[in-house]
Design a protein around this motif. Structure first.
Motif, PDB file in Angstrom:
ATOM      1  N   ARG A   5       0.803  -1.403  -0.175  1.00 53.14           N
ATOM      2  CA  ARG A   5       0.523   0.367   0.563  1.00 53.14           C
ATOM      3  C   ARG A   5       0.527   0.865  -0.133  1.00 53.14           C
ATOM      4  NH1 ARG A   5      -3.944  -2.695   4.606  1.00 53.14           N
ATOM      5  NH2 ARG A   5      -5.330  -3.773   2.621  1.00 53.14           N
ATOM      6  N   PHE A   6       1.935   0.975   0.703  1.00 53.95           N
ATOM      7  CA  PHE A   6       2.979   2.633   0.711  1.00 53.95           C
ATOM      8  C   PHE A   6       3.330   2.624  -0.241  1.00 53.95           C
ATOM      9  CE2 PHE A   6       7.507   3.926   1.422  1.00 53.95           C
ATOM     10  CZ  PHE A   6       6.977   5.273   2.351  1.00 53.95           C
ATOM     11  N   VAL A   7       4.206   1.359  -1.046  1.00 50.37           N
ATOM     12  CA  VAL A   7       5.298   1.694  -2.423  1.00 50.37           C
ATOM     13  C   VAL A   7       4.586   2.169  -3.207  1.00 50.37           C
ATOM     14  CG1 VAL A   7       6.665   0.529  -3.504  1.00 50.37           C
ATOM     15  CG2 VAL A   7       6.631  -0.016  -1.495  1.00 50.37           C
ATOM     16  N   LEU A   8       2.828   1.142  -3.424  1.00 52.83           N
ATOM     17  CA  LEU A   8       2.364   1.618  -4.906  1.00 52.83           C
ATOM     18  C   LEU A   8       1.366   3.153  -4.603  1.00 52.83           C
ATOM     19  CD1 LEU A   8       0.157  -1.899  -5.427  1.00 52.83           C
ATOM     20  CD2 LEU A   8       2.118  -0.700  -6.298  1.00 52.83           C
ATOM     21  N   THR A   9       1.407   2.979  -3.558  1.00 55.00           N
ATOM     22  CA  THR A   9       0.120   4.899  -3.672  1.00 55.00           C
ATOM     23  C   THR A   9       1.354   5.390  -3.552  1.00 55.00           C
ATOM     24  OG1 THR A   9      -0.919   3.693  -1.647  1.00 55.00           O
ATOM     25  CG2 THR A   9      -0.961   6.135  -1.970  1.00 55.00           C
ATOM     26  N   VAL A  10       2.693   5.963  -2.753  1.00 57.77           N
ATOM     27  CA  VAL A  10       4.008   6.872  -3.748  1.00 57.77           C
ATOM     28  C   VAL A  10       4.012   6.461  -4.888  1.00 57.77           C
ATOM     29  CG1 VAL A  10       6.124   7.371  -3.049  1.00 57.77           C
ATOM     30  CG2 VAL A  10       4.290   6.623  -0.792  1.00 57.77           C
ATOM     31  N   GLY A  11       3.742   6.001  -5.276  1.00 61.00           N
ATOM     32  CA  GLY A  11       4.411   5.386  -6.800  1.00 61.00           C
ATOM     33  C   GLY A  11       3.919   5.239  -8.092  1.00 61.00           C
TER      34      GLY A  11
END
Length: 435
Positions: free
Chosen positions: A316-322
């Motif tokens: 969730r963190f990586v994909l949201t930022v990405g």
């Protein structure tokens, strides 16, 4: 009102990319026809001077007008979205390092291919002169540009001593540096006041995106005028070079997609490339069809957890930022486009300038909106920065939708590859991942 009348739905408006394609075709064929009928005729000169060129210029100036507020707000928000860097610690820094490193590789692939294959080269000098003569001041700035600063001077000049003057002078590197510092300060300063500042920056971003959306609605007419102006001077030869440009972009995207990402997920993520690409198939198809990283985010989250078996906290963190900050395909596209148009207009960019383009494209990948055509204002900003005529963007807009779908697919795949790499070694890493 009768029930039958109430049930009648209004006809759907033609998609914007379809209207842009129609404008591209109309401008191209009208330009070729006028080129055959009288390339040196007075009536054609009058049409270009008083109709097609002003319309195209107004469109370009409207986009350029919005570059600084969009770029500043998007870059600040892109950095501040990593506001959990301190709490997530290692996860946040791994995401940041991955984003910068893989984006740099993407841009390098594009720059190498453009330098080797030279898709914009080969135009006769007299034809190129005819292209530039419509804008005497711009031609002068292109052909008489001052020597670029040395490496140390350029490093010092990145830091603006007056950010207002940097904005007034079009010093985009200075503005981007200030935006990065501003975003980092927002991450480090957690108070109710800074939360309101972030809301204000979000409001600026939303307003800039709304205005850009309205301006982009004029693109079909602007593309027709811009293409008419170019083709009326060049004839069919311009289409051959445009085809080479599209081929180079797609080749660079394919190399990064299937070679770089395969190595990344295998070496740094510990996952079989076959398993990875089979798992992200649905997200790739969604990205290609929507041309939007943000619109694909729900699908990406689903495949990351269900197909790739990644820890939800990390995914969730990586994909949201990405979705907004890790856009390898966008960075690659921006680099290839700038160098192609420089070749097209006969402007030789020094190694220092190409390195500058690389750096700005990496930052542009962070500060580009994850929506269709979100990279166009950034490309125009880089063109203006290296003194390449921004009129060339009319060529790119005509074929942009296919390239937009393709680079968005790369962006989304890159986000998922980042999630695989970052999740490796984390405490809640799933034990069922395939090797």
């Amino acid at each position: 009102m009768s029930q039958a009348a109430a049930s009648v739905t209004p006809p759907r408006r033609m998609a914007l990319h379809t209207r842009i394609l129609i404008g591209f075709l109309v401008g191209t064929f009208a330009g070729v026809l006028c080129y055959w009928l009288g390339r040196d005729a007075q009536w054609l000169s009058l049409i270009v001077t008083y109709v097609s060129q002003p319309v195209g210029q107004i469109f370009l100036r409207l986009l350029l007008m919005l570059v600084i507020p969009l770029l500043f707000s998007a870059l600040v928000l892109g950095v501040s979205e990593m506001g959990d860097l301190r709490s997530l610690g290692r996860v946040g820094w791994k995401t940041l390092v991955y984003t910068v490193a893989v984006s740099a590789i993407a841009v390098l692939i594009g720059l190498v291919l453009v330098n080797v294959l030279q898709p914009g080269a080969g135009m006769p000098d007299e034809t190129r002169s005819a292209l530039l003569e419509g804008s005497a001041e711009r031609a002068k700035s292109v052909t008489a540009q001052s020597a670029p600063p040395s490496g140390m001077e350029m490093l010092v000049q990145i830091v603006p001593d007056n950010v207002v003057r940097a904005a007034a002078n079009g010093d985009m590197l200075g503005i981007m540096f200030f935006a990065l510092m501003f975003g980092i300060a927002l991450v480090l300063t957690r108070t109710p006041s800074t939360d309101r500042v972030k809301e204000f920056v979000q409001g600026v971003y939303d307003i800039a995106m709304t205005l850009i959306d309205k301006v982009i609605q004029l693109a079909p007419y602007a593309v027709a005028c811009l293409l008419f102006t170019l083709v009326a001077k060049l004839g069919w030869s311009i289409l051959w070079q445009l085809g080479k440009y599209v081929g180079v972009v797609l080749l660079a995207l394919a190399i990064h997609q299937f070679v770089v990402y395969s190595l990344v997920v295998k070496v740094f993520g510990g996952m079989s490339p076959r398993v990875f690409f089979k798992g992200v198939e649905e997200a790739m198809l969604t990205a290609f069809s929507t041309a939007s990283s943000s619109a694909t985010l729900p699908t990406s989250l689903k495949v990351a957890e269900e197909k790739l078996k990644l820890p939800p906290r990390i995914a969730r963190f990586v994909l949201t930022v990405g979705a907004t900050a890790n856009q390898n395909g966008t960075a690659l596209f921006e680099g290839v486009t700038v160098l192609f148009l420089a070749q097209f207009y006969g402007i030789e960019l020094s190694m220092v300038q190409q390195v500058t383009v690389l750096g700005v494209c990496i930052l542009g990948g962070i500060g580009t909106a994850g929506v269709p055509s979100g990279s166009i204002p950034v490309v125009m900003m880089i063109l203006a920065m290296v003194k390449v005529p921004v009129e060339g963007i009319g060529l790119i807009l005509g074929v942009n939708h296919l390239l937009d779908m393709s680079r968005t697919t790369l962006n989304v795949t890159g986000d998922l590859a980042a999630a695989v790499v970052v999740s490796r070694g984390e405490p809640d890493e799933a034990s069922s991942r395939s090797g």
